[in-house]
Design an enzyme around this catalytic site. Structure first.
Site, PDB file in Angstrom:
ATOM      1  N   GLU A   1       0.863  -1.177   0.000  1.00 12.29           N
ATOM      2  CA  GLU A   1       0.000   0.000   0.000  1.00 12.29           C
ATOM      3  C   GLU A   1       0.900   1.228   0.000  1.00 12.29           C
ATOM      4  O   GLU A   1       1.810   1.338   0.830  1.00 12.29           O
ATOM      5  CB  GLU A   1      -0.911   0.025   1.234  1.00 12.29           C
ATOM      6  CG  GLU A   1      -1.746   1.311   1.286  1.00 12.29           C
ATOM      7  CD  GLU A   1      -2.685   1.399   2.477  1.00 12.29           C
ATOM      8  OE1 GLU A   1      -2.710   0.467   3.311  1.00 12.29           O
ATOM      9  OE2 GLU A   1      -3.399   2.416   2.580  1.00 12.29           O
TER      10      GLU A   1
ATOM     11  N   ASN B   1      -4.203   5.059  -1.964  1.00 14.18           N
ATOM     12  CA  ASN B   1      -5.367   5.646  -1.288  1.00 14.18           C
ATOM     13  C   ASN B   1      -5.942   6.801  -2.109  1.00 14.18           C
ATOM     14  O   ASN B   1      -5.201   7.620  -2.648  1.00 14.18           O
ATOM     15  CB  ASN B   1      -4.971   6.182   0.089  1.00 14.18           C
ATOM     16  CG  ASN B   1      -4.667   5.055   1.050  1.00 14.18           C
ATOM     17  OD1 ASN B   1      -5.562   4.342   1.473  1.00 14.18           O
ATOM     18  ND2 ASN B   1      -3.385   4.885   1.364  1.00 14.18           N
TER      19      ASN B   1
ATOM     20  N   GLU C   1      -7.797   2.347  -3.029  1.00 13.05           N
ATOM     21  CA  GLU C   1      -8.472   2.221  -1.732  1.00 13.05           C
ATOM     22  C   GLU C   1      -9.350   3.439  -1.497  1.00 13.05           C
ATOM     23  O   GLU C   1      -8.884   4.582  -1.553  1.00 13.05           O
ATOM     24  CB  GLU C   1      -7.437   2.116  -0.602  1.00 13.05           C
ATOM     25  CG  GLU C   1      -6.625   0.844  -0.651  1.00 13.05           C
ATOM     26  CD  GLU C   1      -5.805   0.646   0.619  1.00 13.05           C
ATOM     27  OE1 GLU C   1      -5.979   1.438   1.571  1.00 13.05           O
ATOM     28  OE2 GLU C   1      -5.000  -0.307   0.643  1.00 13.05           O
TER      29      GLU C   1
ATOM     30  N   ASP D   1     -11.613   0.687   2.252  1.00  9.76           N
ATOM     31  CA  ASP D   1     -10.640   0.872   3.326  1.00  9.76           C
ATOM     32  C   ASP D   1     -11.358   1.065   4.665  1.00  9.76           C
ATOM     33  O   ASP D   1     -12.509   1.474   4.705  1.00  9.76           O
ATOM     34  CB  ASP D   1      -9.814   2.128   3.004  1.00  9.76           C
ATOM     35  CG  ASP D   1      -8.452   2.103   3.665  1.00  9.76           C
ATOM     36  OD1 ASP D   1      -8.218   1.208   4.501  1.00  9.76           O
ATOM     37  OD2 ASP D   1      -7.628   2.984   3.341  1.00  9.76           O
TER      38      ASP D   1
ATOM     39  N   GLU E   1      -6.114  -5.137   8.640  1.00  9.43           N
ATOM     40  CA  GLU E   1      -5.190  -4.007   8.825  1.00  9.43           C
ATOM     41  C   GLU E   1      -4.673  -3.936  10.259  1.00  9.43           C
ATOM     42  O   GLU E   1      -5.351  -4.363  11.190  1.00  9.43           O
ATOM     43  CB  GLU E   1      -5.910  -2.690   8.554  1.00  9.43           C
ATOM     44  CG  GLU E   1      -6.194  -2.382   7.110  1.00  9.43           C
ATOM     45  CD  GLU E   1      -6.724  -0.966   6.978  1.00  9.43           C
ATOM     46  OE1 GLU E   1      -5.920  -0.076   6.644  1.00  9.43           O
ATOM     47  OE2 GLU E   1      -7.924  -0.741   7.216  1.00  9.43           O
TER      48      GLU E   1
END
Ligand code: C2E
Ligand code: MG
Ligand code: MG
Length: 759
Positions: free
Chosen positions: A524, A585, A617, A646, A706
Site C-alpha cells: 500500500e 489511497n 483504496e 478501506d 489491517e
C-alpha cells in the site's frame, strides 16, 4: 414642579385673567389696574420653569430675558395699583420700560445666536431667498396694520410704547423667518418656535388691537393676550425637555411653504388698498392685476412644489428599495453580510450582551451536485425560513452567502446554546418540498469588552470550523485558545502548495503479506511529507488540510503516478509473480474531480502497469458521495482496476455498501484487529471480523486485515479464515528500495525452493 405643572400654572393664570377681564368689561368688576397683575405672575412662573434647562446658553439667555421682562411688568403693575385712579392716563414708568426693552433685546440676541445648520451650494441661496421673501412679506403686513397707522395716528403714541411694539414686531418677524429654517442643533425647533411666538404673537396682537381699537384695548390686552406669552414659554420648555429625552422625533422640513404664506400676506394689504382706498381706476386695475398675477404664480409654484414632492417621494422609495437590495439576500429575503456587520457594529457599541452564531449546512455541495442547483436553492430558502422561525424578536438572522447563515443575538435573555439546540432539532426533520434531510454545524462566539466585528466573527468562524472538525451536525462555543490548532491547520494548508512545488512529498510502501507464509503479496502506497523544518509529517495531519484546499487532487495524482511507475519497475524486475498489486489511497475529493478517471488511465499508460495490478483504496464515506463518484467508480471497475473498501466496518452502512459498490477487496479496520487474540468466552471481540470474512466469502471478495501488531493476532486471523494482512508486525511502511530488498529475498528463497523442492 415639573415642566408640565408650569404649563398648567401659567395656563391657569391666563384663564383667570380672561375670567376677570370678562367680569370687568361686562359688569365693571374690580379696578382697571388689576389687568396688570396677571402678566408678572405668569412671567414669574415662566422664569422658574426655564430653570430646568439652564445648561444651554440659549435657555440661560431666555431665562434672563423672561426675568427682566417680568420685572418690568411687575414694576408696571405696582405703579398702576398704587395710582389706580389715574391708571387710564399713565404710561409705563421709564425704568420698567427699560427692563422690558433689554429683556426683548436679550431674547432677540439669543434667537439670533442659535446656529442654523447651514445648507450648502444652491440650497443655501434658496434658503437666503426664502428667508428674505418671508421677512419682507411679514414686514409688509405688520407695516400696513401696525406701524404705519401708529406713526400717522392723530394722537401720537408715547415713544416707550412705540419702542416696545416696534421691538416686539421686529423680534417676531426676524424670529419667525429664522426659526422656520432651523433643522437640528442643540435647541429644539419646536421649543424655539414657541419662545419666538411668546415674544411675537402677544406683541403683534396687542399692537393690532391698540391700533384698531385705541386705548380701550389695553385692558383685554393686559389681562388676556399678554399672559399667553408665559404659557408659550413654559410650553417651549416642555418641548425642549421632551426633545432632550428623545421622546419626539421630527422630519427635517425647511419651511417650504413659508414664502407662499409671505406672498399671501403681502396680497392681503394690496387687496385692502385696491378695494378700500379711493384710487384712480388705472391704478386699481394694475393693483388687482398684480394680486391676480402673484396668486397665479403661487398656484403654479405650488403645483411645481407638489410635483417635486412627488418626485422626491419616488426617489425616497427607490432609495429605500436600493437600500433593501444592498442589505438583503435575494434568494432567502434575509439580511446579508453587510447588514449583519452594520448591526453587529452598532450592537458592540452598546453595553448589552452580543453573541454571534454561524450556521453552515453540512455537505450542501452534495445536494447541489446530485439534485441540481434549483433544489439546492429551495433548500436554502427552506432553511432560511426555519432559522427565522426559531428567532426571538430582537435577533437578526441573515444569510452570509453560499450555505452559511448567521444570527446576531443581542437581547439580555438571549441564550446562544439553547437557540443552537433548537436549530439543530428543527433541522432533524426533513425540509423543503423535496423532504431533504440536512444537517448543520454551528459555531458561536460571545463578544467580550474590546472585541471588534472582525474578532467576533473570526472567533465564531473558528468555533464553526472546530464543529466541522469534530464531526459536523453539532454546535461549538468559542473558548480562548481554540483558534491555535485551526490556525496551524490553515497555515499547513498554505504550506502544502509550496511543498508540492518544492517536491517535498515522498511515497513509502507498506507490505501486504500472506498470513500463512509471510510472502509479500502487495504493497500500500502511503505518502510522507518531508518538511524542511518539522521533519517527516504524517498524512493523518496534512491530508485533511489537502482535502479542504483541494490540493489533494494534484497530490493524489503525484502519488498515483509514482506508485504506478514503481509498481511497473518491480514488475519488470521481479516478474509477474514478484508483487501481485500496488494499492493507492484515494480521497473523496479526488473522486469528485471529473478528471480523476483520465488521470488513472494516463498514469497506467505512462508506466505500462496493467490495470489489474492497481488497487484503489476508498473509504465508505467517500463512496457515498453521490452520482458523480459512483459513475467514476463503476468506470474504473470496468477498466479492470480493483477497488478496495478501506477501514471497513467503521462506517454506518458498511454491509449494504458492499452490494451497491463494485468492491473487489475489503480491508478490515485496525479497530477490529485490536484485541482479536484475546480469548474472551463469548468471542465478542471477534464478532465483526468473523462477520466480515463470512460476508466477503459469500460475495467473492478478497480481505485484508489491517494494523496487525503481533503474531497472536496473525494466528487468530488465520483461524478466522483471513489470508492477507498488513501491520507493523508484518512490515512497516518503507522506501521502494526496502520493498525491492524484500522482493529480492523472496525471489532467492523461491529459487532455492525450486532447486531443492520439498520432499
Ligand atoms: P490507511 O489507508 O488506513 O492506511 C493505513 C495507516 O495505518 C497508515 O498510516 C499506516 O502507517 C498505519 N498502520 C499500518 N500498520 C499499522 C499498525 O500495525 N499499527 C498502527 N498503529 N498503524 C498501522 P499513515 O501512513 O499515517 O496513513 C494514514 C492515513 O492517511 C491512511 O490510512 C490513508 O487514509 C491516508 N493516506 C495516506 N497516504 C495517502 C495518499 O497518498 N492519498 C490519500 N488520499 N490518503 C492517504
Ligand atoms: Mg489505505
Ligand atoms: Mg485503513
Amino acid at each position: 414642579m415639573t415642566a408640565r405643572t408650569y404649563v398648567q400654572a401659567t395656563t391657569a393664570v391666563a384663564a383667570l385673567g380672561t375670567i376677570w377681564c370678562v367680569a370687568y368689561l361686562g359688569a365693571g368688576f374690580g379696578l382697571e389696574a388689576f389687568a396688570y397683575v396677571f402678566v408678572p405672575i405668569g412671567g414669574a412662573l415662566a422664569t422658574a420653569s426655564v430653570r430646568h434647562l439652564a445648561r444651554t446658553a440659549f435657555w440661560r439667555a431666555v431665562r434672563l430675558a423672561v426675568a427682566l421682562i417680568t420685572i418690568g411688568y411687575a414694576w408696571l403693575a405696582v405703579d398702576m395699583l398704587t395710582h389706580a385712579a389715574e391708571a387710564r392716563t399713565r404710561s409705563m414708568p421709564a425704568p420698567a420700560a427699560a427692563c422690558v426693552a433689554v429683556g426683548f433685546l436679550i431674547a432677540i440676541w439669543a434667537l439670533a445666536r442659535v446656529p442654523v445648520v447651514a445648507p450648502g451650494g444652491a440650497e443655501r441661496w434658496r434658503v437666503v431667498l426664502d428667508r428674505t421673501i418671508a421677512f419682507l412679506g411679514c414686514a409688509a403686513v405688520l407695516w400696513y396694520v401696525g406701524l404705519a397707522p401708529m406713526l400717522s395716528a392723530r394722537e401720537p403714541w408715547s415713544p416707550q410704547a412705540m419702542l416696545l411694539v416696534g421691538l416686539g414686531l421686529l423680534a417676531a418677524v426676524g424670529a419667525a423667518t429664522k426659526v422656520s429654517y432651523i433643522a437640528g442643533g442643540p435647541v429644539d425647533r419646536v421649543a424655539m418656535r414657541l419662545v419666538a411666538a411668546a415674544g411675537g404673537v402677544p406683541a403683534g396682537v396687542v399692537s393690532v388691537l391698540a391700533v384698531q381699537f385705541g386705548y380701550i384695548a389695553s385692558v383685554p390686552a393686559q389681562a388676556i393676550v399678554m399672559p399667553l406669552a408665559p404659557v408659550l414659554v413654559t410650553l417651549g420648555v416642555a418641548a425642549q425637555i421632551r426633545a432632550d429625552q428623545g421622546l419626539r422625533r421630527e422630519p427635517a422640513r425647511r419651511g417650504v411653504l413659508l414664502p407662499y404664506l409671505a406672498m399671501i400676506s403681502v396680497d392681503v394689504p394690496l387687496i385692502a388698498v385696491a378695494v378700500g382706498e379711493p384710487l384712480r381706476w388705472p391704478v386699481r386695475v394694475v393693483l388687482i392685476a398684480a394680486v391676480v398675477v402673484t396668486v397665479l404664480v403661487m398656484v403654479r409654484q405650488y403645483l411645481a412644489y407638489r410635483e417635486n414632492a412627488r418626485l422626491l417621494r419616488n426617489a425616497r422609495v427607490q432609495e429605500q428599495r436600493l437600500q433593501y437590495e444592498i442589505s438583503h439576500d435575494g434568494l432567502t429575503g434575509l439580511g446579508n453580510r453587510a447588514l449583519f456587520r452594520d448591526r453587529l457594529t452598532a450592537a458592540l457599541a452598546t453595553t448589552g450582551p452580543v453573541s454571534v452564531l454561524l450556521i453552515d449546512l453540512d455537505d450542501f455541495k452534495a445536494v447541489n451536485d446530485l439534485l441540481g442547483h434549483g433544489v439546492g436553492d429551495q433548500l436554502l430558502v427552506a432553511v432560511g425560513q426555519l432559522v427565522q422561525a426559531e428567532m426571538g424578536d430582537g435577533d437578526l438572522p441573515v444569510r452570509f452567502g453560499g450555505d452559511e447563515f448567521a444570527v446576531l443575538l443581542t437581547g439580555a435573555g438571549a441564550e446562544p446554546e439553547s437557540l443552537a439546540e433548537r436549530l439543530l432539532t428543527a433541522l432533524s426533520d426533513p425540509v423543503s418540498e423535496h423532504r431533504l434531510l440536512v444537517q448543520a454545524s454551528i459555531g458561536m462566539a460571545t463578544a467580550s469588552p474590546g472585541d471588534t466585528v472582525d474578532s467576533v466573527l473570526r472567533d465564531a468562524d473558528v468555533a464553526l470550523y472546530t464543529a466541522k472538525q469534530r464531526g459536523k451536525a453539532r454546535f461549538v462555543r468559542y473558548v480562548d485558545g481554540m483558534g491555535e490548532p485551526v490556525l496551524a491547520s490553515m497555515r499547513l494548508g498554505g504550506e502544502l502548495r509550496r511543498a508540492l512545488d518544492g517536491d517535498e512529498f515522498r511515497v513509502v510502501y507498506q507490505p501486504i503479506v500472506r498470513l500463512d507464509c509471510n510472502l509479500v503479496s502487495g504493497v500500500e502506497a502511503l505518502v510522507r511529507w518531508h518538511h524542511p523544518d518539522r521533519g517527516v509529517i504524517s498524512p493523518a495531519e496534512f491530508i485533511p488540510a489537502a482535502e479542504r484546499t483541494g490540493l489533494i487532487v494534484p497530490l493524489g495524482r503525484l502519488v498515483l503516478r509514482e506508485t504506478c511507475r514503481q509498481a511497473a519497475a518491480w514488475l519488470a524486475e521481479f516478474g509477474p509473480d514478484g508483487l501481485r498489486e500496488a494499492a493507492v489511497n484515494v480521497s473523496a475529493r479526488q473522486l469528485h474531480d471529473p478528471d480523476f478517471v483520465s488521470d488513472v488511465t494516463e498514469a497506467l499508460a505512462e508506466s505500462g502497469l496493467p490495470c489489474e495490478r492497481l488497487v484503489l483504496e476508498v473509504t465508505e464515506s467517500a463512496v457515498l458521495r453521490g452520482r458523480q463518484v459512483s459513475r467514476a467508480l463503476y468506470e474504473l471497475d470496468r477498466m479492470g482496476i480493483r477497488l478496495a473498501l478501506d477501514d471497513f466496518g467503521t462506517g454506518e452502512s458498511s454491509l449494504s455498501l458492499l452490494r451497491a459498490f463494485p468492491a473487489a477487496i475489503v480491508k478490515l479496520d485496525k479497530s477490529f484487529v485490536d484485541g482479536i487474540e484475546i480469548d474472551d468466552r463469548k468471542h465478542a471481540r471477534q464478532a465483526v471480523a468473523r462477520a466480515v470474512i463470512q460476508l466477503a466469502g459469500a460475495l467473492g471478495l478478497d480481505t485484508v486485515a489491517e494494523g496487525i501488531e503481533s503474531p497472536e493476532q496473525v494466528a487468530a486471523l488465520l483461524e478466522l479464515g483471513y489470508t492477507l494482512g498488513q501491520g507493523f508486525h508484518l512490515g512497516e511502511p518503507m522506501t521502494a528500495d526496502g520493498v525491492s530488498v524484500l522482493l529480492a529475498q523472496q525471489r532467492r528463497a523461491a529459487r532455492k525452493q525450486s532447486v531443492y523442492p520439498r520432499a
